[in-house]
Enzyme design. Structure first.
Site, mmCIF file in Angstrom:
data_model
loop_
_atom_site.group_PDB
_atom_site.id
_atom_site.type_symbol
_atom_site.label_atom_id
_atom_site.label_comp_id
_atom_site.label_asym_id
_atom_site.label_seq_id
_atom_site.Cartn_x
_atom_site.Cartn_y
_atom_site.Cartn_z
ATOM 1 N N HIS A 70 -15.863 -44.904 35.042
ATOM 2 C CA HIS A 70 -15.924 -45.169 36.325
ATOM 3 C C HIS A 70 -15.745 -44.121 37.403
ATOM 4 C CE1 HIS A 70 -17.027 -49.448 36.803
ATOM 5 N NE2 HIS A 70 -16.380 -49.753 35.580
ATOM 6 N N GLU A 93 16.723 -72.846 70.033
ATOM 7 C CA GLU A 93 15.982 -71.466 69.927
ATOM 8 C C GLU A 93 15.824 -71.158 71.282
ATOM 9 O OE1 GLU A 93 12.471 -71.783 67.348
ATOM 10 O OE2 GLU A 93 13.619 -71.999 65.785
ATOM 11 N N GLN A 135 -13.675 -48.062 31.019
ATOM 12 C CA GLN A 135 -13.080 -47.910 32.328
ATOM 13 C C GLN A 135 -13.040 -46.320 32.645
ATOM 14 O OE1 GLN A 135 -12.680 -50.585 34.401
ATOM 15 N NE2 GLN A 135 -13.946 -51.226 32.446
ATOM 16 N N GLN A 191 -21.042 -46.551 59.294
ATOM 17 C CA GLN A 191 -21.984 -47.211 60.193
ATOM 18 C C GLN A 191 -22.270 -48.676 59.767
ATOM 19 O OE1 GLN A 191 -22.568 -44.442 58.304
ATOM 20 N NE2 GLN A 191 -24.475 -44.439 57.536
ATOM 21 N N ASP A 195 -16.978 -58.059 33.317
ATOM 22 C CA ASP A 195 -17.829 -57.353 34.531
ATOM 23 C C ASP A 195 -19.242 -57.802 34.719
ATOM 24 O OD1 ASP A 195 -15.989 -55.510 34.927
ATOM 25 O OD2 ASP A 195 -16.987 -53.736 33.831
ATOM 26 N N ASN A 245 -17.506 -45.726 49.064
ATOM 27 C CA ASN A 245 -16.704 -44.791 49.037
ATOM 28 C C ASN A 245 -15.707 -44.479 50.037
ATOM 29 O OD1 ASN A 245 -18.220 -44.227 51.648
ATOM 30 N ND2 ASN A 245 -19.595 -42.917 50.760
ATOM 31 N N HIS A 288 9.535 -76.166 75.336
ATOM 32 C CA HIS A 288 9.330 -77.054 74.034
ATOM 33 C C HIS A 288 9.947 -78.095 74.117
ATOM 34 C CE1 HIS A 288 7.464 -73.303 72.502
ATOM 35 N NE2 HIS A 288 7.147 -73.795 71.427
ATOM 36 N N GLU A 308 -5.314 -53.890 36.388
ATOM 37 C CA GLU A 308 -6.492 -54.630 36.792
ATOM 38 C C GLU A 308 -7.026 -55.453 35.715
ATOM 39 O OE1 GLU A 308 -10.855 -53.432 38.757
ATOM 40 O OE2 GLU A 308 -9.883 -52.129 37.845
ATOM 41 N N HIS A 309 -7.367 -54.597 34.650
ATOM 42 C CA HIS A 309 -8.028 -55.582 33.324
ATOM 43 C C HIS A 309 -6.866 -55.485 32.337
ATOM 44 C CE1 HIS A 309 -11.480 -53.635 35.439
ATOM 45 N NE2 HIS A 309 -12.093 -54.826 35.120
ATOM 46 N N SER A 360 -10.387 -47.930 39.034
ATOM 47 C CA SER A 360 -10.408 -48.662 37.903
ATOM 48 C C SER A 360 -9.375 -48.598 37.032
ATOM 49 C CB SER A 360 -11.890 -48.987 37.370
ATOM 50 O OG SER A 360 -11.930 -50.344 36.418
ATOM 51 N N TYR A 405 -20.722 -55.448 51.531
ATOM 52 C CA TYR A 405 -21.209 -54.136 51.362
ATOM 53 C C TYR A 405 -21.703 -53.835 50.031
ATOM 54 C CZ TYR A 405 -21.679 -49.294 51.952
ATOM 55 O OH TYR A 405 -22.195 -47.970 52.009
#
Length: 421
Positions: A254, A407, A251, A183, A353, A206, A412, A319-320, A229, A121
């Site tokens: 963002h 068990e 950052q 969708q 990046d 989103n 088995h 994250e960074h 971020s 995506y």
């Protein structure tokens, strides 16, 4: 930008956006509609929300050719070079199947295969993210995924951004469809007349895309539900305030909920960076977003020692992480939790990046404590292989049967004893 001396007095944790009841219901309704009506539902949603009146969802080869004509030649070269860097880095992650033979003749191993199909995506709207295409597609290509499908919402005139199409072509995508939102995720997960379902879905989006990925998880695999971020920087007196401020803002622009944190042993640097952030904010195109981010989740923490700085970073699990100190490699050895680590003055976060080759799809919101950057392993699956020898079976059959009965699994045990004749 606020300067504090105690990390316990600040909050960096952003709550995961689970969406409203109305948003979650809307996503479920969209999914059911796509399952029932396939392409027709996709076309109707694309007209309703993207304003594009489409007769076909597939991006044709002619459209890709036109895209090349609408991207500057030097930019095409830059995208190609970035793609080569990303491919080179990820090829070093590639694992292959293995096996070993025991003294008793048994063979044990692991078979490693690429996923059959992956959906990527790519966000649309007013922005274009060719870097997102490269980062999500190339590891899958390196892993050997045979079928990679890209979906992205079109503009009102029914086209995708030229740079996105060029990046997809350079990366090696053969199927591209003009559909976005929940969708698009539904189409990838369940299939329609035009779009065959995939095994895994990756890529950001989103809130509706995030909710849709949550909804389809289990029917297909997903990469992660990414949060806002974040960047953290460890710096000492050798760092330059102007550069640190610029990296923090890289950052902050963002997302209003992005987090930017400097941890420094230098009170002087802290003051200088605080002032410099305000100066640089003044003419930043995304000033309003960046300012809200800095006001809510921007902090400068002054500590006495670099050891204290390391403790804070390992708590945050950013994250960074940039380490801009006199000897950054010494600090690196003590860092346990960070998505991507940048060492030294010239390793500014945007280097990763876009161009260095490492992946910019990273764990956020503290999940770097247990999660990894997107990598080749995410596009492979593993099977255990067992070829037990007769000698090993005869030796171990009574032990296996006894374990099974411990068990309470008599069938088995009998499955073993049926062969122990």
């Amino acid at each position: 930008m606020r300067i504090v001396k105690d990390i316990e007095n600040i909050s960096l944790k952003r709550s995961v956006d689970a969406g409203t009841v109305e948003q979650r219901k809307a996503v479920i309704d969209i999914m059911e509609n796509v399952k029932r009506n396939g392409d027709q539902a996709l076309i109707e949603y694309t007209k309703k929300w993207d304003g594009a009146n489409l007769s076909s969802l597939l991006v044709r080869e002619e459209e890709i050719a036109v895209a090349y004509d609408n991207v500057e030649k030097d930019m095409i070269s830059i995208i190609k070079e970035a793609a080569a860097n990303i491919k080179d880095y990820h090829q070093k992650q590639l694992k292959t199947s293995w096996s070993f033979t025991q003294e008793n003749g048994s063979i044990l191993g692991q078979r490693i295969l690429p996923l059959d199909s992956v959906g990527v995506y790519v966000p649309g709207g007013t922005a274009a993210y060719p870097s997102s295409v490269l980062m999500n597609v190339i590891p899958a290509i390196v892993a050997g995924v045979n079928r990679i499908v890209m979906v992205s919402p079109p503009s009102e005139n029914g086209t995708l951004p030229p740079a996105v199409l060029v990046a997809a072509d350079i990366a090696g995508v053969k199927e591209i469809y003009k559909v976005g939102g929940a969708q698009g995720i539904a189409a990838l997960a369940y299939g329609t007349e035009s779009i065959e379902k995939v095994d895994k879905i990756v890529g950001p989006g989103n809130i509706f895309v995030a909710l849709a990925k949550r909804e389809v998880f289990g029917d297909v695999a997903i990469d992660m539900i990414a949060g806002p971020s974040e960047i953290a920087i460890i710096a000492d007196e050798t760092a330059r305030a102007k550069e640190i401020a610029a990296d923090l803002l890289s950052q902050a622009e963002h997302d209003e909920r992005a987090s930017s944190v400097l941890v420094t042993t230098s009170p002087k640097l802290a003051e200088e960076v605080s002032k410099e952030v305000e100066i640089q904010l003044s003419d930043l195109p995304r000033k309003e977003i960046a300012k809200k981010s800095i006001d809510q989740y921007g902090f400068i923490v002054v500590v006495n020692t670099l050891e204290e700085a390391v403790t804070i970073i390992n708590t945050i699990a950013p994250e960074h992480l940039e380490i801009i100190t006199e000897n950054p490699s010494d600090i690196l050895e003590k860092i346990r939790h960070a998505g991507s680590i940048f060492l030294g003055r010239y390793s500014s976060e945007p280097v990763g990046d876009y161009f260095a080759g490492t992946n910019h799809v990273l764990p956020t919101n503290g999940t770097a404590r247990f999660s990894n950057p997107l990598n080749v392993d995410d596009f492979q699956k593993k099977s255990s292989v067992i070829q037990y020898s007769e000698a090993a079976f005869r030796e171990n059959a009574p032990k296996i049967a006894k374990f099974a009965r411990l068990e309470g699994l008599e069938a088995h045990a009998r499955a073993i004893e049926a062969r122990d004749k």
